[in-house]
Motif scaffolding. Structure first.
Motif, short mmCIF file in Angstrom:
data_model
loop_
_atom_site.label_atom_id
_atom_site.label_comp_id
_atom_site.label_asym_id
_atom_site.label_seq_id
_atom_site.Cartn_x
_atom_site.Cartn_y
_atom_site.Cartn_z
N LEU A 298 2.31 29.05 -14.96
CA LEU A 298 1.37 29.18 -13.84
C LEU A 298 -0.06 29.34 -14.34
CD1 LEU A 298 3.57 31.35 -11.48
CD2 LEU A 298 2.83 29.00 -11.07
N THR A 299 -0.24 30.05 -15.45
CA THR A 299 -1.57 30.23 -16.02
C THR A 299 -2.14 28.91 -16.52
OG1 THR A 299 -1.01 32.47 -16.71
CG2 THR A 299 -2.86 31.45 -17.83
N LYS A 300 -1.28 28.07 -17.06
CA LYS A 300 -1.73 26.80 -17.66
C LYS A 300 -1.56 25.61 -16.72
CE LYS A 300 -0.74 28.47 -22.27
NZ LYS A 300 -0.02 28.26 -23.51
N ALA A 301 -1.22 25.88 -15.47
CA ALA A 301 -0.92 24.79 -14.53
C ALA A 301 -2.16 23.99 -14.15
CB ALA A 301 -0.28 25.36 -13.27
N LYS A 302 -1.97 22.71 -14.14
CA LYS A 302 -2.97 21.78 -13.59
C LYS A 302 -2.30 21.18 -12.36
CE LYS A 302 -5.62 17.62 -14.30
NZ LYS A 302 -5.81 16.41 -15.10
N VAL A 303 -2.78 21.59 -11.19
CA VAL A 303 -2.16 21.16 -9.94
C VAL A 303 -2.72 19.80 -9.52
CG1 VAL A 303 -1.71 21.75 -7.53
CG2 VAL A 303 -1.80 23.56 -9.25
N ILE A 304 -1.82 18.86 -9.31
CA ILE A 304 -2.20 17.52 -8.87
C ILE A 304 -2.23 17.52 -7.34
CG2 ILE A 304 -1.54 15.08 -8.88
CD1 ILE A 304 -2.34 16.22 -11.65
N ASP A 305 -3.38 17.17 -6.79
CA ASP A 305 -3.55 17.12 -5.34
C ASP A 305 -3.16 15.73 -4.85
OD1 ASP A 305 -4.35 17.16 -2.70
OD2 ASP A 305 -6.43 17.70 -3.11
N ALA A 306 -2.08 15.65 -4.07
CA ALA A 306 -1.58 14.36 -3.57
C ALA A 306 -2.63 13.61 -2.76
CB ALA A 306 -0.32 14.57 -2.74
#
Length: 160
Positions: free
Chosen positions: A72-80
């Protein structure tokens, strides 16, 4: 933070990781604590299989908590909503035609942390995912599988 450290996830995948972490730190920790208390009450810990089982489960759970916190700290969230539908990328959904069996298959391309083949979510690092990345509609993809080469035609790229 370098790209190698990043954990690429969709917004849905990020939420599931957060949910799992919350469950493990809350109800699951409490449940294991109760199991340990009960097992300790049985006496002699050397020969107490309930105690050893609960300790093993607790160790596994704590390891998973650390793993989830790091992800979670290193997450890069991809926005659909910001995904380019001209080419396959993480977050897109692909509709494929299995050329040999003339069968349509749909997969969402996700990061390794949320891959779940049973729910048609494949990692961009999987053999099929690697072949699909960057491809356009109409492309023919050859995937080396244990039973030989499987050919797919990329019919559609969309978002969930």
């Amino acid at each position: 933070m370098s790209n190698e450290e990043e954990v690429i996830v969709t917004a849905e995948g990020y939420a599931k990781l957060e949910e799992e972490l919350k469950y493990l730190k809350g109800p699951k920790r409490k449940e294991l604590s109760e199991r340990l208390k009960l097992a300790i009450s049985f006496g002699d810990l050397k020969e107490n299989s309930e105690y050893h089982s609960a300790k093993d489960d607790q160790s596994f759970m704590e390891t998973r908590i650390i793993q989830l916190e790091k992800m979670l700290t290193k997450a890069k969230v991809i926005d659909a909503n910001n995904v380019n539908l001209d080419r396959v990328s993480v977050g897109t959904v692909v509709v494929l035609n299995d050329i040999e069996f003339a069968e349509k298959i749909e997969y969402q391309i996700v990061g390794p942390a949320e891959a779940d083949v049973a729910n048609n979510k494949i990692s961009y690092e999987s053999p099929l995912g690697k072949e699909l990345m960057g491809k356009e509609v109409g492309s023919v993809i050859n995937v080396d599988a244990p039973m030989g080469i499987i050919k797919y035609e990329l019919l559609e790229i969309k978002v969930k």
